[in-house]
Design an enzyme around this catalytic site. Structure first.
Site, PDB file in Angstrom:
ATOM      1  N   LYS A 229       4.259  -7.346   4.965  1.00  0.00           N
ATOM      2  CA  LYS A 229       3.887  -8.745   5.203  1.00  0.00           C
ATOM      3  C   LYS A 229       4.126  -9.165   6.653  1.00  0.00           C
ATOM      4  O   LYS A 229       3.522 -10.116   7.135  1.00  0.00           O
ATOM      5  CB  LYS A 229       4.629  -9.651   4.237  1.00  0.00           C
ATOM      6  CG  LYS A 229       4.138  -9.445   2.815  1.00  0.00           C
ATOM      7  CD  LYS A 229       4.682 -10.445   1.840  1.00  0.00           C
ATOM      8  CE  LYS A 229       4.045 -10.283   0.474  1.00  0.00           C
ATOM      9  NZ  LYS A 229       4.398  -8.994  -0.178  1.00  0.00           N
TER      10      LYS A 229
HETATM   11  C1  LIG Z   1       3.633  -8.379  -1.070  1.00  0.00           C
HETATM   12  C2  LIG Z   1       3.853  -6.931  -1.262  1.00  0.00           C
HETATM   13  C3  LIG Z   1       2.894  -6.114  -1.918  1.00  0.00           C
HETATM   14  C4  LIG Z   1       1.619  -6.663  -2.525  1.00  0.00           C
HETATM   15  O1  LIG Z   1       0.762  -7.313  -1.605  1.00  0.00           O
HETATM   16  P1  LIG Z   1      -0.538  -8.086  -2.087  1.00  0.00           P
HETATM   17  O2  LIG Z   1      -0.822  -9.093  -1.036  1.00  0.00           O
HETATM   18  O3  LIG Z   1      -0.183  -8.671  -3.386  1.00  0.00           O
HETATM   19  O4  LIG Z   1      -1.635  -7.103  -2.183  1.00  0.00           O
HETATM   20  C5  LIG Z   1       3.153  -4.759  -2.020  1.00  0.00           C
HETATM   21  N1  LIG Z   1       4.296  -4.214  -1.542  1.00  0.00           N
HETATM   22  C6  LIG Z   1       5.234  -4.960  -0.916  1.00  0.00           C
HETATM   23  C7  LIG Z   1       6.478  -4.305  -0.434  1.00  0.00           C
HETATM   24  C8  LIG Z   1       5.041  -6.336  -0.739  1.00  0.00           C
HETATM   25  O5  LIG Z   1       5.983  -7.061  -0.108  1.00  0.00           O
END
Ligand SMILES: *Cc1c(COP(=O)(O)O)cnc(C)c1O
Length: 456
Positions: free
Chosen positions: A113
């Site tokens: 993120k």
């Molecule tokens: C948020 C997150 C995801 C999933 O991301 P999406 O936006 O739902 O596709 C996968 N792995 C980690 C470690 C995350 O923080």
């Protein structure tokens, strides 16, 4: 470039206005009015920048952020990726002839993120500066999004961020990432209650239009347009670095819950980057797995898992996919989303079955996969990334997106491999003072806290 809503009832906006607005007033999500079509000349321009992540990101985003002066945009992006701990930003590791891992966890909170929220934080700062306004960001989190948003805004003039989380119910490391920053504009609010209590209180605060406007409140969420666009770049970067024969045949394997991660790759493909396809990898919260295997999109309850950042009930970015799949018709999107809201299900079959495949990984399988990958490749993956290793294609190469550092999940990793994963960033946090504000999950108390601590 101008931006429209998936529901077709919001006037077109500039990039900056769409980013600042977040959710469109008609309830839809913002998308570019038209997608750029990258031709061979543009692809060659990207190719020349494949070893400079920030420059590549600028070359991509300048097609979208057309209302930001080019030099400003370039500097903003360079600053966003200067917080990453490795020069490649998104290293691509080859584990075997047909298997690559794209490491997306070298940002400040050690999860993917950061790729979007570092950029979003700098976009907010830029907007404060040019508009002479402040911005107060408010969100509720059960983990990753809150800490990534906090690290996007850390110490930025004109901004403050308030993150509500259930006291004692996030992992100790996640709490430290939120509450040990030392920044004066960051407020980690530990509420007595569950994540749902925090969300309900937050909804109430945002429901007070007068309060919201007076304090320039903005929400942290997974649907901001800038997040999806920034995420396109790591796909582009990885694709450019693959050997030519692998470029044409590899599937990108994407651990996803809200569909944000995989949507970004798919949109890049629609812009003319010839990636072969995508594997949608879910945990036991499998609404997307069921969609891509049966054509039915239907709600079921959330089951907490070992890959908690993918524990979702519905996928908030799915609506963007729906918009393209329904021929970019806002009225049809309204109809389908309306019916989905009323019944909790919709049938959806006209997607490209050659482009998408799906896998589902339940909690019992995650430690075994971590162990197997460690034994086979001497490589440690986190529980989210493990979902991506569930059923790798045997007839073509795979690029698995590694979405979090294993060091964030020491208990699961220790249990699976006997090894204690460490990361210096997290070790430093353990020695810093923890500053959290305990607060009742009551709208009046939350508002009083914001009133006393916000930027104005
Ligand atoms: C948020 C997150 C995801 C999933 O991301 P999406 O936006 O739902 O596709 C996968 N792995 C980690 C470690 C995350 O923080």
């Amino acid at each position: 470039m101008r931006y429209i809503s998936t529901r077709g009832q919001t006037p077109v906006l500039s990039f900056s206005d769409a980013v600042a607005t977040g959710l469109a007033p008609d309830g839809g999500l913002f998308l570019p009015e038209t997608l750029p079509a990258f031709d061979a000349v543009q692809l060659a321009r990207f190719d020349a920048l494949k070893n400079d992540y920030a420059a590549l990101c600028h070359e991509f985003l300048r097609h979208f952020a057309t209302d930001i002066p080019d030099d400003t945009l370039r500097a903003l992006i360079a600053k966003s990726y200067s917080t990453f701990s490795v020069p490649e930003i998104a290293p691509l590791r080859q584990l075997s002839p047909d298997l690559y891992v794209l490491e997306l966890f070298h940002g400040p909170t050690l999860a993917f993120k950061d790729f979007a929220l570092q950029v979003l934080g700098n976009l907010y700062e830029y907007q404060c500066r040019v508009r002479g306004e402040t911005i107060n960001v408010l969100g509720a989190t059960s983990g990753d999004t809150g800490s990534a948003a906090i690290h996007g805004l850390l110490g930025k003039p004109g901004t403050a961020i308030f993150i509500l989380y259930p006291d004692g119910r996030t992992s100790p490391l996640q709490e430290r990432q939120m509450a040990c920053t030392g920044a004066k504009n960051v407020f980690a609010l530990a509420i007595d209650g569950t994540f749902d209590d925090a969300q309900a209180a937050l909804k109430d605060v945002f429901g007070d239009q007068e309060f919201r406007t007076r304090h320039h409140l903005s929400a942290v969420n997974s649907i901001n347009l800038a997040r999806v666009l920034a995420q396109c770049v790591y796909y582009l970067s990885a694709w450019l670095r693959l050997p030519a024969n692998v470029r044409a045949t590899a599937d990108f394997v994407v651990p996803t819950g809200n569909f944000g991660n995989v949507l970004a790759g798919w949109m890049l493909q629609k812009m003319g980057v010839p990636m072969r396809g995508f594997r949608v990898a879910t945990n036991q919260n499998d609404i997307l797995y069921r969609l891509f295997t049966t054509g039915e999109y239907s709600v079921s309850g959330v089951r907490p898992s070992l890959a908690p950042s993918m524990d979702i009930q519905v996928s908030s970015n799915f609506e963007r996919f729906l918009y393209y799949s329904l021929g970019r018709d806002g009225a049809k999107v309204r109809e389908v989303m309306g019916a989905f809201k009323a019944t909790g299900r919709c049938v959806f079959e006209n997607f490209d079955r050659d482009t998408f495949s799906a896998s589902r990984c339940d909690d019992a399988e995650i430690p075994a996969i971590i162990k197997r990958v460690y034994q086979d490749f001497n490589y440690i993956i986190d529980p989210h990334t493990a979902c991506g290793f569930k059923e790798l294609a045997s007839d073509r190469p795979s690029v698995v997106l590694a979405t979090a550092s294993p060091a964030k999940f020491p208990d699961t990793i220790r249990e699976a491999t006997g090894i204690e994963p460490l990361d210096p960033t997290l070790e430093i946090l353990k020695s810093r003072p923890l500053v959290k504000h305990k607060i009742k999950a009551a709208p009046a108390e939350i508002k009083a806290f914001i009133e006393a601590n916000c930027q104005s």
